[in-house]
Motif scaffolding. Structure first.
Motif, PDB file in Angstrom:
ATOM      1  N   LEU A  52       0.823  -1.208   0.000  1.00 37.27           N
ATOM      2  CA  LEU A  52       0.000   0.000   0.000  1.00 37.27           C
ATOM      3  C   LEU A  52       0.862   1.264   0.000  1.00 37.27           C
ATOM      4  O   LEU A  52       0.563   2.226  -0.715  1.00 37.27           O
ATOM      5  N   PHE A  53       1.932   1.262   0.774  1.00 37.33           N
ATOM      6  CA  PHE A  53       2.819   2.428   0.796  1.00 37.33           C
ATOM      7  C   PHE A  53       3.543   2.595  -0.538  1.00 37.33           C
ATOM      8  O   PHE A  53       3.763   3.727  -0.993  1.00 37.33           O
ATOM      9  N   SER A  54       3.903   1.490  -1.166  1.00 36.86           N
ATOM     10  CA  SER A  54       4.554   1.582  -2.477  1.00 36.86           C
ATOM     11  C   SER A  54       3.617   2.191  -3.513  1.00 36.86           C
ATOM     12  O   SER A  54       4.017   3.047  -4.310  1.00 36.86           O
ATOM     13  N   VAL A  65       1.746   6.997  -6.651  1.00 34.62           N
ATOM     14  CA  VAL A  65       0.652   7.933  -6.942  1.00 34.62           C
ATOM     15  C   VAL A  65       1.058   9.362  -6.590  1.00 34.62           C
ATOM     16  O   VAL A  65       0.821  10.304  -7.367  1.00 34.62           O
ATOM     17  N   VAL A  66       1.679   9.540  -5.433  1.00 33.39           N
ATOM     18  CA  VAL A  66       2.086  10.884  -5.009  1.00 33.39           C
ATOM     19  C   VAL A  66       3.155  11.443  -5.948  1.00 33.39           C
ATOM     20  O   VAL A  66       3.095  12.622  -6.336  1.00 33.39           O
ATOM     21  N   LEU A  67       4.105  10.622  -6.347  1.00 34.26           N
ATOM     22  CA  LEU A  67       5.149  11.104  -7.261  1.00 34.26           C
ATOM     23  C   LEU A  67       4.570  11.484  -8.619  1.00 34.26           C
ATOM     24  O   LEU A  67       4.978  12.490  -9.213  1.00 34.26           O
ATOM     25  N   ILE A  68       3.616  10.705  -9.104  1.00 35.81           N
ATOM     26  CA  ILE A  68       2.957  11.059 -10.374  1.00 35.81           C
ATOM     27  C   ILE A  68       2.225  12.389 -10.227  1.00 35.81           C
ATOM     28  O   ILE A  68       2.291  13.256 -11.115  1.00 35.81           O
ATOM     29  N   LEU A  92       8.742  24.867  -9.078  1.00 39.30           N
ATOM     30  CA  LEU A  92       9.674  23.788  -9.430  1.00 39.30           C
ATOM     31  C   LEU A  92      10.432  23.325  -8.189  1.00 39.30           C
ATOM     32  O   LEU A  92      10.555  22.119  -7.924  1.00 39.30           O
ATOM     33  N   VAL A  93      10.949  24.279  -7.421  1.00 42.61           N
ATOM     34  CA  VAL A  93      11.704  23.931  -6.214  1.00 42.61           C
ATOM     35  C   VAL A  93      10.805  23.243  -5.194  1.00 42.61           C
ATOM     36  O   VAL A  93      11.193  22.246  -4.561  1.00 42.61           O
ATOM     37  N   LEU A  94       9.584  23.740  -5.027  1.00 37.27           N
ATOM     38  CA  LEU A  94       8.664  23.121  -4.073  1.00 37.27           C
ATOM     39  C   LEU A  94       8.285  21.708  -4.507  1.00 37.27           C
ATOM     40  O   LEU A  94       8.130  20.809  -3.665  1.00 37.27           O
ATOM     41  N   CYS A  95       8.135  21.489  -5.806  1.00 39.66           N
ATOM     42  CA  CYS A  95       7.829  20.142  -6.296  1.00 39.66           C
ATOM     43  C   CYS A  95       9.011  19.199  -6.080  1.00 39.66           C
ATOM     44  O   CYS A  95       8.823  18.026  -5.732  1.00 39.66           O
ATOM     45  N   ALA A  96      10.217  19.686  -6.299  1.00 37.38           N
ATOM     46  CA  ALA A  96      11.402  18.863  -6.041  1.00 37.38           C
ATOM     47  C   ALA A  96      11.482  18.515  -4.555  1.00 37.38           C
ATOM     48  O   ALA A  96      11.791  17.367  -4.182  1.00 37.38           O
ATOM     49  N   PHE A  97      11.205  19.482  -3.708  1.00 35.69           N
ATOM     50  CA  PHE A  97      11.168  19.258  -2.261  1.00 35.69           C
ATOM     51  C   PHE A  97      10.118  18.200  -1.918  1.00 35.69           C
ATOM     52  O   PHE A  97      10.369  17.264  -1.146  1.00 35.69           O
ATOM     53  N   ALA A  98       8.932  18.316  -2.522  1.00 36.79           N
ATOM     54  CA  ALA A  98       7.855  17.367  -2.250  1.00 36.79           C
ATOM     55  C   ALA A  98       8.211  15.961  -2.710  1.00 36.79           C
ATOM     56  O   ALA A  98       7.915  14.973  -2.025  1.00 36.79           O
ATOM     57  N   ALA A  99       8.855  15.839  -3.877  1.00 34.90           N
ATOM     58  CA  ALA A  99       9.245  14.515  -4.373  1.00 34.90           C
ATOM     59  C   ALA A  99      10.235  13.849  -3.426  1.00 34.90           C
ATOM     60  O   ALA A  99      10.129  12.650  -3.127  1.00 34.90           O
TER      61      ALA A  99
END
Length: 248
Positions: free
Chosen positions: A110-112, A117-120, A135-142
């Motif tokens: 489930l975590f995988s 899903v979150v990365l997509i 862009l920076v915030l998305c990189a941080f989130a990834a």
């Protein structure tokens, strides 16, 4: 995934976010140049180690159990019925301490799925947000998603987050937009790093022994990282999208 695999995967995650951002801005030539340059550097670094050793490393990290400080481990601690692999004197065959038991496969799967899903979602958000700030915030989130949703979360992983947290705190917000959400993410990362000092390294083996109070602290640390991830996703989602800018 462990430190070695993580060091290789993290740049790749950020590279995918950057390429999606460039493509979304219509900078296709820059996107493909960047992607090819990254691939070339990756191959140059990887080729000397290619072969059975690299295959063994990938197999090693795929087969290793959920590490006891990870996000999935916090759920498993709460569910109960698991046991720690290895001891304070003798780590398990993967040279770590993990969790094994009846719920491990389900929770790990489930975590995988959630991580993918979150990365997509992050890549899609990056492709629709034209400003460098997002862009920076998305990189941080990834990077945050990889850290908190993966099956290994060693304390040193949080160090990877510090540069992004500092940028999220300091970057001025565009006129009419607040800095509350990015700064909330930065504060959550700082709080998570401070909290980790309460068990690592001095009380780590109390966690190995199944101390519920330490497992609770680990769970709170992981919730702080999840809160940081949520704040970043909300901040990026609220930013002007490409279509909205074009219409304006």
């Amino acid at each position: 995934l462990g430190v070695g695999a993580g060091v290789k995967l993290v740049p790749g995650l950020i590279a995918v976010v950057v390429v999606a951002w460039l493509l979304g801005r219509g900078e296709r030539r820059a996107a493909w140049r960047g992607a090819l340059a990254f691939a070339a550097v990756f191959l140059v670094v990887l080729l000397p180690f290619a072969g059975q050793g690299e295959v063994d490393m990938v197999t090693f990290h795929l087969d290793r159990p959920v590490q006891i400080e990870s996000g999935p481990a916090s759920v498993l601690w709460a569910l109960g019925g698991t046991y720690v692999t290895g001891t304070n004197l003798h780590p398990d065959e993967f040279k770590s301490n993990g969790l094994a038991g009846p719920h491990v496969d389900t929770v790990t799967t489930l975590f995988s799925i959630l991580l993918v899903v979150v990365l997509i979602a992050i890549v899609l958000l990056a492709a629709r947000r034209p400003r460098p700030r997002e862009l920076v915030l998305c990189a941080f989130a990834a990077l945050l998603a990889f850290v908190v949703l993966g099956k290994v979360l060693s304390p040193q992983y949080i160090v990877w987050l510090f540069p992004f947290a500092a940028i999220a705190w300091c970057w001025p917000a565009p006129e009419g937009e607040g800095r509350v959400l990015p700064r909330t993410a930065a504060l959550c990362v700082l709080a998570a790093a401070v909290l980790a000092q309460f068990w690592f390294p001095g009380r780590y083996f109390r966690l190995v022994a199944g101390d519920g109070s330490i497992a609770l602290l680990v769970g709170i640390r992981n919730l702080l990282l999840l809160a940081a991830l949520g704040a970043l996703l909300a901040a990026v989602a609220r930013a002007p999208a490409i279509r909205a800018r074009a219409a304006a």
